[in-house]
Design a protein around this motif. Structure first.
Motif, PDB file in Angstrom:
ATOM      1  N   ALA A  61       5.664  -1.094 -21.273  1.00 30.24           N
ATOM      2  CA  ALA A  61       6.245  -2.404 -20.946  1.00 30.24           C
ATOM      3  C   ALA A  61       7.623  -2.250 -20.309  1.00 30.24           C
ATOM      4  CB  ALA A  61       6.323  -3.275 -22.191  1.00 30.24           C
ATOM      5  N   ILE A  62       8.419  -1.326 -20.825  1.00 28.61           N
ATOM      6  CA  ILE A  62       9.757  -1.084 -20.258  1.00 28.61           C
ATOM      7  C   ILE A  62       9.637  -0.548 -18.839  1.00 28.61           C
ATOM      8  CG2 ILE A  62      11.820   0.362 -20.432  1.00 28.61           C
ATOM      9  CD1 ILE A  62      11.526   0.098 -23.509  1.00 28.61           C
ATOM     10  N   ILE A  63       8.746   0.411 -18.634  1.00 29.70           N
ATOM     11  CA  ILE A  63       8.550   0.980 -17.293  1.00 29.70           C
ATOM     12  C   ILE A  63       8.087  -0.100 -16.317  1.00 29.70           C
ATOM     13  CG2 ILE A  63       7.120   2.574 -15.946  1.00 29.70           C
ATOM     14  CD1 ILE A  63       7.192   4.434 -18.460  1.00 29.70           C
ATOM     15  N   GLU A  64       7.159  -0.924 -16.741  1.00 27.16           N
ATOM     16  CA  GLU A  64       6.659  -2.004 -15.887  1.00 27.16           C
ATOM     17  C   GLU A  64       7.767  -2.990 -15.542  1.00 27.16           C
ATOM     18  OE1 GLU A  64       3.377  -5.598 -16.052  1.00 27.16           O
ATOM     19  OE2 GLU A  64       3.066  -3.829 -17.303  1.00 27.16           O
ATOM     20  N   MET A  65       8.599  -3.337 -16.534  1.00 29.96           N
ATOM     21  CA  MET A  65       9.716  -4.254 -16.272  1.00 29.96           C
ATOM     22  C   MET A  65      10.666  -3.669 -15.247  1.00 29.96           C
ATOM     23  SD  MET A  65      11.034  -6.356 -19.621  1.00 29.96           S
ATOM     24  CE  MET A  65      11.955  -4.992 -20.205  1.00 29.96           C
ATOM     25  N   MET A  66      10.928  -2.370 -15.341  1.00 33.26           N
ATOM     26  CA  MET A  66      11.858  -1.733 -14.401  1.00 33.26           C
ATOM     27  C   MET A  66      11.307  -1.782 -12.972  1.00 33.26           C
ATOM     28  SD  MET A  66      13.470   1.447 -16.457  1.00 33.26           S
ATOM     29  CE  MET A  66      14.490   1.850 -15.065  1.00 33.26           C
ATOM     30  N   TYR A  67      10.017  -1.576 -12.811  1.00 37.35           N
ATOM     31  CA  TYR A  67       9.425  -1.608 -11.476  1.00 37.35           C
ATOM     32  C   TYR A  67       9.378  -3.023 -10.899  1.00 37.35           C
ATOM     33  CZ  TYR A  67       7.996   3.259 -11.478  1.00 37.35           C
ATOM     34  OH  TYR A  67       8.004   4.630 -11.483  1.00 37.35           O
ATOM     35  N   LYS A  68       9.180  -4.006 -11.747  1.00 33.23           N
ATOM     36  CA  LYS A  68       9.038  -5.386 -11.283  1.00 33.23           C
ATOM     37  C   LYS A  68      10.363  -6.120 -11.119  1.00 33.23           C
ATOM     38  CE  LYS A  68       4.425  -6.366 -13.012  1.00 33.23           C
ATOM     39  NZ  LYS A  68       3.634  -7.226 -13.909  1.00 33.23           N
ATOM     40  N   ASN A  69      11.429  -5.619 -11.734  1.00 35.61           N
ATOM     41  CA  ASN A  69      12.716  -6.330 -11.743  1.00 35.61           C
ATOM     42  C   ASN A  69      13.822  -5.431 -11.204  1.00 35.61           C
ATOM     43  OD1 ASN A  69      11.946  -8.866 -13.283  1.00 35.61           O
ATOM     44  ND2 ASN A  69      11.201  -7.249 -14.624  1.00 35.61           N
ATOM     45  N   PRO A  70      14.204  -5.615  -9.951  1.00 39.21           N
ATOM     46  CA  PRO A  70      15.233  -4.759  -9.357  1.00 39.21           C
ATOM     47  C   PRO A  70      16.623  -4.945  -9.975  1.00 39.21           C
ATOM     48  CG  PRO A  70      14.677  -6.550  -7.873  1.00 39.21           C
ATOM     49  CD  PRO A  70      13.708  -6.617  -9.021  1.00 39.21           C
ATOM     50  N   ASN A  71      16.805  -6.000 -10.765  1.00 40.45           N
ATOM     51  CA  ASN A  71      18.109  -6.242 -11.388  1.00 40.45           C
ATOM     52  C   ASN A  71      18.297  -5.446 -12.682  1.00 40.45           C
ATOM     53  OD1 ASN A  71      16.065  -7.939 -12.354  1.00 40.45           O
ATOM     54  ND2 ASN A  71      17.526  -9.350 -13.248  1.00 40.45           N
ATOM     55  N   ILE A  72      17.299  -4.663 -13.090  1.00 40.53           N
ATOM     56  CA  ILE A  72      17.460  -3.790 -14.262  1.00 40.53           C
ATOM     57  C   ILE A  72      18.109  -2.497 -13.792  1.00 40.53           C
ATOM     58  CG2 ILE A  72      16.283  -2.500 -16.077  1.00 40.53           C
ATOM     59  CD1 ILE A  72      14.184  -4.723 -16.126  1.00 40.53           C
ATOM     60  N   ASN A  73      19.327  -2.257 -14.272  1.00 31.98           N
ATOM     61  CA  ASN A  73      20.123  -1.121 -13.824  1.00 31.98           C
ATOM     62  C   ASN A  73      19.916   0.136 -14.640  1.00 31.98           C
ATOM     63  OD1 ASN A  73      21.279  -2.653 -11.807  1.00 31.98           O
ATOM     64  ND2 ASN A  73      22.936  -3.347 -13.117  1.00 31.98           N
ATOM     65  N   GLY A  74      19.336   0.017 -15.814  1.00 29.27           N
ATOM     66  CA  GLY A  74      19.137   1.193 -16.644  1.00 29.27           C
ATOM     67  C   GLY A  74      18.537   0.833 -17.976  1.00 29.27           C
ATOM     68  N   VAL A  75      18.211   1.884 -18.729  1.00 25.04           N
ATOM     69  CA  VAL A  75      17.554   1.715 -20.019  1.00 25.04           C
ATOM     70  C   VAL A  75      18.101   2.743 -21.003  1.00 25.04           C
ATOM     71  CG1 VAL A  75      15.350   1.893 -21.244  1.00 25.04           C
ATOM     72  CG2 VAL A  75      15.411   0.900 -18.972  1.00 25.04           C
ATOM     73  N   PHE A  76      18.306   2.304 -22.232  1.00 23.06           N
ATOM     74  CA  PHE A  76      18.568   3.196 -23.360  1.00 23.06           C
ATOM     75  C   PHE A  76      17.447   2.913 -24.346  1.00 23.06           C
ATOM     76  CE2 PHE A  76      20.655   3.907 -27.571  1.00 23.06           C
ATOM     77  CZ  PHE A  76      20.780   5.279 -27.463  1.00 23.06           C
ATOM     78  N   ALA A  77      16.485   3.851 -24.456  1.00 24.45           N
ATOM     79  CA  ALA A  77      15.318   3.653 -25.309  1.00 24.45           C
ATOM     80  C   ALA A  77      15.116   4.880 -26.195  1.00 24.45           C
ATOM     81  CB  ALA A  77      14.083   3.395 -24.445  1.00 24.45           C
ATOM     82  N   PRO A  78      15.915   4.995 -27.253  1.00 24.59           N
ATOM     83  CA  PRO A  78      15.798   6.166 -28.122  1.00 24.59           C
ATOM     84  C   PRO A  78      14.489   6.168 -28.907  1.00 24.59           C
ATOM     85  CG  PRO A  78      17.321   4.581 -29.049  1.00 24.59           C
ATOM     86  CD  PRO A  78      16.938   4.075 -27.695  1.00 24.59           C
ATOM     87  N   VAL A  79      14.053   7.344 -29.269  1.00 23.05           N
ATOM     88  CA  VAL A  79      12.813   7.488 -30.029  1.00 23.05           C
ATOM     89  C   VAL A  79      13.078   7.606 -31.529  1.00 23.05           C
ATOM     90  CG1 VAL A  79      11.443   8.430 -28.144  1.00 23.05           C
ATOM     91  CG2 VAL A  79      12.752   9.962 -29.604  1.00 23.05           C
ATOM     92  N   CYS A  80      14.247   7.216 -31.957  1.00 21.72           N
ATOM     93  CA  CYS A  80      14.579   7.207 -33.377  1.00 21.72           C
ATOM     94  C   CYS A  80      14.059   5.928 -34.017  1.00 21.72           C
ATOM     95  CB  CYS A  80      16.091   7.271 -33.583  1.00 21.72           C
ATOM     96  SG  CYS A  80      16.848   8.714 -32.845  1.00 21.72           S
ATOM     97  N   ALA A  81      13.630   6.009 -35.268  1.00 22.90           N
ATOM     98  CA  ALA A  81      13.205   4.828 -36.004  1.00 22.90           C
ATOM     99  C   ALA A  81      14.452   4.081 -36.443  1.00 22.90           C
ATOM    100  CB  ALA A  81      12.353   5.214 -37.198  1.00 22.90           C
ATOM    101  N   ASN A  82      14.762   3.000 -35.736  1.00 18.66           N
ATOM    102  CA  ASN A  82      15.945   2.210 -36.017  1.00 18.66           C
ATOM    103  C   ASN A  82      15.742   0.827 -35.419  1.00 18.66           C
ATOM    104  OD1 ASN A  82      18.526   1.538 -36.861  1.00 18.66           O
ATOM    105  ND2 ASN A  82      19.409   3.444 -36.134  1.00 18.66           N
ATOM    106  N   HIS A  83      16.705  -0.082 -35.652  1.00 19.02           N
ATOM    107  CA  HIS A  83      16.586  -1.413 -35.068  1.00 19.02           C
ATOM    108  C   HIS A  83      17.826  -1.785 -34.257  1.00 19.02           C
ATOM    109  CE1 HIS A  83      15.467  -5.526 -34.405  1.00 19.02           C
ATOM    110  NE2 HIS A  83      16.519  -5.961 -35.054  1.00 19.02           N
ATOM    111  N   VAL A  84      19.007  -1.534 -34.751  1.00 15.56           N
ATOM    112  CA  VAL A  84      20.228  -1.980 -34.083  1.00 15.56           C
ATOM    113  C   VAL A  84      20.963  -0.786 -33.482  1.00 15.56           C
ATOM    114  CG1 VAL A  84      22.439  -3.129 -34.392  1.00 15.56           C
ATOM    115  CG2 VAL A  84      20.450  -3.928 -35.654  1.00 15.56           C
ATOM    116  N   TYR A  85      21.212  -0.852 -32.183  1.00 11.21           N
ATOM    117  CA  TYR A  85      21.965   0.211 -31.503  1.00 11.21           C
ATOM    118  C   TYR A  85      23.234  -0.312 -30.849  1.00 11.21           C
ATOM    119  CZ  TYR A  85      18.175   3.431 -32.173  1.00 11.21           C
ATOM    120  OH  TYR A  85      17.227   4.237 -32.753  1.00 11.21           O
ATOM    121  N   SER A  86      23.384  -1.602 -30.807  1.00 10.18           N
ATOM    122  CA  SER A  86      24.594  -2.151 -30.231  1.00 10.18           C
ATOM    123  C   SER A  86      25.061  -3.296 -31.128  1.00 10.18           C
ATOM    124  CB  SER A  86      24.358  -2.673 -28.815  1.00 10.18           C
ATOM    125  OG  SER A  86      23.481  -3.764 -28.827  1.00 10.18           O
ATOM    126  N   THR A  87      26.346  -3.367 -31.343  1.00 13.32           N
ATOM    127  CA  THR A  87      26.925  -4.453 -32.126  1.00 13.32           C
ATOM    128  C   THR A  87      28.241  -4.852 -31.476  1.00 13.32           C
ATOM    129  OG1 THR A  87      28.103  -2.918 -33.578  1.00 13.32           O
ATOM    130  CG2 THR A  87      25.920  -3.653 -34.297  1.00 13.32           C
TER     131      THR A  87
END
Length: 90
Positions: A61-87
């Protein structure tokens, strides 16, 4: 995923932050209550298979969004089991 529905309508630049093993999603969407202390070690093989399928679907889904939306400048998608990465700063 809600972001996949909203992204096409957002014109501002975006940076995606999404855990590929989101603990909230695993417990509340998949209804698999085996993730403790950010670890999948307590999950039996059938549950791990469902979690891996969710991980694969999230990644796609993330890859598809990046291809379909040129306004997405980047992704941080860690493979750690967690929920919150920004506060917000305190």
């Amino acid at each position: 995923m809600f972001a996949t529905n909203l992204a096409p309508y957002i014109k501002a630049p975006m940076f995606i932050i999404q855990s590929l093993y989101d603990t909230w999603s695993i417990g509340n969407i998949l209804r698999i209550p085996c993730v403790y202390d950010s670890s999948l070690a307590y999950c039996d093989p059938p549950k791990k298979m469902r979690i891996e399928e969710y991980h694969k679907n999230t990644t796609n889904a993330i890859i598809e969004m990046m291809y379909k939306n040129p306004n997405i400048n980047g992704v941080f998608a860690p493979v750690c089991a967690n929920h919150v990465y920004s506060t917000l700063g305190s």
